[in-house]
Design a protein around this motif. Structure first.
Motif, PDB file in Angstrom:
ATOM      1  N   UNK A   1       0.825  -1.210   0.000  1.00 40.73           N
ATOM      2  CA  UNK A   1       0.000   0.000   0.000  1.00 40.73           C
ATOM      3  C   UNK A   1       0.857   1.256   0.000  1.00 40.73           C
ATOM      4  N   UNK A   2       1.908   1.251   0.814  1.00 38.43           N
ATOM      5  CA  UNK A   2       2.781   2.427   0.865  1.00 38.43           C
ATOM      6  C   UNK A   2       3.503   2.630  -0.458  1.00 38.43           C
ATOM      7  N   UNK A   3       3.966   1.542  -1.064  1.00 41.62           N
ATOM      8  CA  UNK A   3       4.655   1.640  -2.350  1.00 41.62           C
ATOM      9  C   UNK A   3       3.709   2.134  -3.431  1.00 41.62           C
ATOM     10  N   UNK A   4       2.471   1.648  -3.409  1.00 37.66           N
ATOM     11  CA  UNK A   4       1.488   2.099  -4.398  1.00 37.66           C
ATOM     12  C   UNK A   4       1.206   3.587  -4.236  1.00 37.66           C
ATOM     13  N   UNK A   5       1.055   4.040  -3.000  1.00 37.33           N
ATOM     14  CA  UNK A   5       0.769   5.457  -2.766  1.00 37.33           C
ATOM     15  C   UNK A   5       1.908   6.334  -3.265  1.00 37.33           C
ATOM     16  N   UNK A   6       3.142   5.900  -3.020  1.00 36.26           N
ATOM     17  CA  UNK A   6       4.293   6.686  -3.477  1.00 36.26           C
ATOM     18  C   UNK A   6       4.343   6.761  -5.004  1.00 36.26           C
ATOM     19  N   UNK A   7       3.956   5.682  -5.651  1.00 34.81           N
ATOM     20  CA  UNK A   7       4.074   5.623  -7.108  1.00 34.81           C
ATOM     21  C   UNK A   7       2.880   6.253  -7.823  1.00 34.81           C
ATOM     22  N   UNK A   8       1.690   6.134  -7.253  1.00 35.33           N
ATOM     23  CA  UNK A   8       0.484   6.525  -7.979  1.00 35.33           C
ATOM     24  C   UNK A   8      -0.156   7.821  -7.485  1.00 35.33           C
ATOM     25  N   UNK A   9       0.408   8.423  -6.438  1.00 35.15           N
ATOM     26  CA  UNK A   9      -0.181   9.659  -5.924  1.00 35.15           C
ATOM     27  C   UNK A   9      -0.221  10.763  -6.977  1.00 35.15           C
ATOM     28  N   UNK A  10       0.845  10.989  -7.768  1.00 39.40           N
ATOM     29  CA  UNK A  10       0.743  12.024  -8.811  1.00 39.40           C
ATOM     30  C   UNK A  10      -0.365  11.735  -9.814  1.00 39.40           C
ATOM     31  N   UNK A  11      -0.574  10.462 -10.122  1.00 39.95           N
ATOM     32  CA  UNK A  11      -1.644  10.113 -11.059  1.00 39.95           C
ATOM     33  C   UNK A  11      -3.006  10.396 -10.452  1.00 39.95           C
ATOM     34  N   UNK A  12      -3.154  10.084  -9.169  1.00 42.20           N
ATOM     35  CA  UNK A  12      -4.430  10.344  -8.496  1.00 42.20           C
ATOM     36  C   UNK A  12      -4.777  11.825  -8.501  1.00 42.20           C
ATOM     37  N   UNK A  13      -3.763  12.674  -8.465  1.00 41.98           N
ATOM     38  CA  UNK A  13      -4.001  14.118  -8.417  1.00 41.98           C
ATOM     39  C   UNK A  13      -4.511  14.687  -9.737  1.00 41.98           C
ATOM     40  N   UNK A  14      -4.520  13.878 -10.796  1.00 36.07           N
ATOM     41  CA  UNK A  14      -5.068  14.356 -12.071  1.00 36.07           C
ATOM     42  C   UNK A  14      -6.555  14.063 -12.202  1.00 36.07           C
ATOM     43  N   UNK A  15      -7.133  13.367 -11.229  1.00 37.81           N
ATOM     44  CA  UNK A  15      -8.557  13.050 -11.284  1.00 37.81           C
ATOM     45  C   UNK A  15      -9.395  14.266 -10.904  1.00 37.81           C
ATOM     46  N   UNK A  16     -10.662  14.182 -11.230  1.00 39.16           N
ATOM     47  CA  UNK A  16     -11.583  15.202 -10.741  1.00 39.16           C
ATOM     48  C   UNK A  16     -11.728  15.052  -9.231  1.00 39.16           C
ATOM     49  N   UNK A  17     -12.248  16.069  -8.587  1.00 45.97           N
ATOM     50  CA  UNK A  17     -12.327  16.057  -7.125  1.00 45.97           C
ATOM     51  C   UNK A  17     -13.161  14.881  -6.620  1.00 45.97           C
ATOM     52  N   UNK A  18     -14.268  14.606  -7.276  1.00 49.64           N
ATOM     53  CA  UNK A  18     -15.135  13.509  -6.823  1.00 49.64           C
ATOM     54  C   UNK A  18     -14.460  12.158  -7.013  1.00 49.64           C
ATOM     55  N   UNK A  19     -13.820  11.962  -8.169  1.00 48.50           N
ATOM     56  CA  UNK A  19     -13.135  10.689  -8.412  1.00 48.50           C
ATOM     57  C   UNK A  19     -11.954  10.515  -7.463  1.00 48.50           C
ATOM     58  N   UNK A  20     -11.251  11.602  -7.167  1.00 45.48           N
ATOM     59  CA  UNK A  20     -10.124  11.510  -6.235  1.00 45.48           C
ATOM     60  C   UNK A  20     -10.597  11.086  -4.850  1.00 45.48           C
ATOM     61  N   UNK A  21     -11.742  11.607  -4.415  1.00 46.91           N
ATOM     62  CA  UNK A  21     -12.275  11.207  -3.105  1.00 46.91           C
ATOM     63  C   UNK A  21     -12.637   9.729  -3.089  1.00 46.91           C
ATOM     64  N   UNK A  22     -13.147   9.214  -4.186  1.00 47.32           N
ATOM     65  CA  UNK A  22     -13.494   7.796  -4.244  1.00 47.32           C
ATOM     66  C   UNK A  22     -12.244   6.922  -4.146  1.00 47.32           C
ATOM     67  N   UNK A  23     -11.163   7.354  -4.786  1.00 48.17           N
ATOM     68  CA  UNK A  23      -9.910   6.599  -4.695  1.00 48.17           C
ATOM     69  C   UNK A  23      -9.367   6.645  -3.270  1.00 48.17           C
ATOM     70  N   UNK A  24      -9.426   7.818  -2.641  1.00 51.28           N
ATOM     71  CA  UNK A  24      -8.947   7.934  -1.266  1.00 51.28           C
ATOM     72  C   UNK A  24      -9.771   7.073  -0.316  1.00 51.28           C
ATOM     73  N   UNK A  25     -11.078   7.015  -0.552  1.00 49.42           N
ATOM     74  CA  UNK A  25     -11.930   6.168   0.291  1.00 49.42           C
ATOM     75  C   UNK A  25     -11.559   4.697   0.135  1.00 49.42           C
ATOM     76  N   UNK A  26     -11.306   4.275  -1.101  1.00 51.33           N
ATOM     77  CA  UNK A  26     -10.908   2.885  -1.331  1.00 51.33           C
ATOM     78  C   UNK A  26      -9.561   2.587  -0.687  1.00 51.33           C
TER      79      UNK A  26
END
Length: 369
Positions: free
Chosen positions: A205-230
């Motif tokens: 999980x930590x490795x995924x967050x480090x690698x994919x956090x920049x990608x998550x930041x390109x989502x819309x606000x609602x989609x980003x919240x759904x990813x954070x919830x998951x």
């Protein structure tokens, strides 16, 4: 670290002649670096073995009365095994360099320590005599054929002068981060959520967050919240994550206290009792979150050497287990001292900061160590 005799004229002249005859050893060994990411390919490089390098170096340096000596020693202050490579000339002049090999705890694993020592001997010797023993991988992307580029349309504002501040410095406006439109954002959101569901354990999980956090930041606000919830649902309680020596105190509210951080930094290092120290946040004290530090109450003093060593280790729980220290107990005692300290008082417009007595401070330092 480089060291030498008071004068190095004779050995420098002899080494210069020897370097004119030295050739780089043949790179006849191939190594493979496997990527931890499933979508990245492994990389290979060639290098020369220590034996082949020694054969060339000894022959050339010996003809110019230069001997090579490599010794090891234990540095208890840093907890490291140190390698010293020495070039000694017949005139009595010498040049040496020190190279860290591995933590002292690696002596319990002879194979790992032996591999690290061979690696250190090869790099230290080759660097000291001035030869190259492996491929240059500093810029591997330059080996890839560039893709054809498309000329962007001409910008009518391209020739607009760059605004300057009053002091004459150039101010370049920040480029906003691109945000995907609704449909591509939804596709990427589903992909990220699917990746999260396939992760197992805190390290993944930590490795995924480090690698994919920049990608998550390109989502819309609602989609980003759904990813954070998951992600938060996947983090949850992780059984088997901690050992008996280190037990986390799970807190939901993150606390920030700059005065406490300064107080922790004034304490001696938990490992070696040296000062000055950094206030280190114990990462496993709270559930992990995207891009957030744990509360300031979970901080302990570490000197710069041990602080750097902990971050390089990669597994904080294992590192604390190796030094046989329970950091959360020390962090809790320091936090209680901060809470128990009297607050500043104001008299006649002057702010007075009561300080704890010397014997109390000494006792708290001993308890936290």
């Amino acid at each position: 670290m480089h060291r030498s005799s008071d004068t190095i004229g004779a050995i420098a002249a002899a080494l210069a002649k020897a370097q004119g005859e030295l050739l780089n050893p043949e790179k006849n060994v191939i190594a493979t670096i496997r990527s931890p990411f499933p979508r990245e390919e492994s990389r290979t490089f060639r290098y020369a073995s220590l034996a082949s390098g020694l054969e060339i170096v000894r022959k050339s340096l010996g003809e110019h009365e230069i001997a090579t000596v490599q010794t090891t020693a234990i540095d208890h202050a840093t907890g490291q095994i140190q390698l010293t490579t020495l070039l000694a000339h017949a005139s009595g002049e010498w040049i040496s360099s020190d190279w860290p090999v591995c933590p002292i705890t690696e002596t319990a694993n002879p194979h790992r320590m032996g591999a690290a020592l061979t690696y250190a001997r090869r790099y230290a010797l080759f660097a000291l005599v001035g030869i190259a023993g492996d491929d240059d991988l500093d810029a591997p992307d330059l080996l890839v054929e560039p893709s054809p580029t498309v000329q962007p349309p001409e910008d009518p504002h391209q020739n607009r002068p760059i605004p300057r501040k009053s002091n004459g410095s150039i101010h370049k406006p920040r480029q906003p981060k691109p945000v995907l439109s609704a449909e591509p954002s939804a596709v990427l959101r589903d992909q990220l959520v699917a990746e999260i569901k396939e992760l197992n354990g805190a390290d993944d999980l930590a490795l995924w967050a480090h690698r994919r956090l920049p990608t998550k930041n390109t989502l819309t606000a609602e989609d980003a919240r759904m990813v954070e919830t998951a992600y938060q649902a996947a983090v949850g309680p992780l059984p088997g994550r901690l050992d008996d020596q280190v037990t986390p105190l799970l807190k939901t509210a993150q606390k920030r206290n700059k005065a406490h951080l300064r107080f922790v930094a004034e304490q001696p290092c938990l490992v070696c009792q040296r000062t000055p120290c950094d206030a280190h946040h114990v990462k496993f004290a709270e559930p992990r979150a995207l891009g957030r530090k744990v509360s300031d109450e979970f901080t302990v003093p570490l000197c710069r050497d041990h602080h750097r060593q902990l971050h390089h280790h990669g597994n904080e729980i294992a590192w604390w287990g190796n030094v046989q220290i329970a950091p959360l107990e020390a962090a809790e005692k320091l936090w209680q001292e901060t809470l128990a300290a009297p607050r500043p008082t104001f008299r006649s417009g002057v702010q007075h900061h009561p300080r704890p007595k010397a014997d109390e401070r000494g006792a708290s330092s001993r308890d936290s160590g």
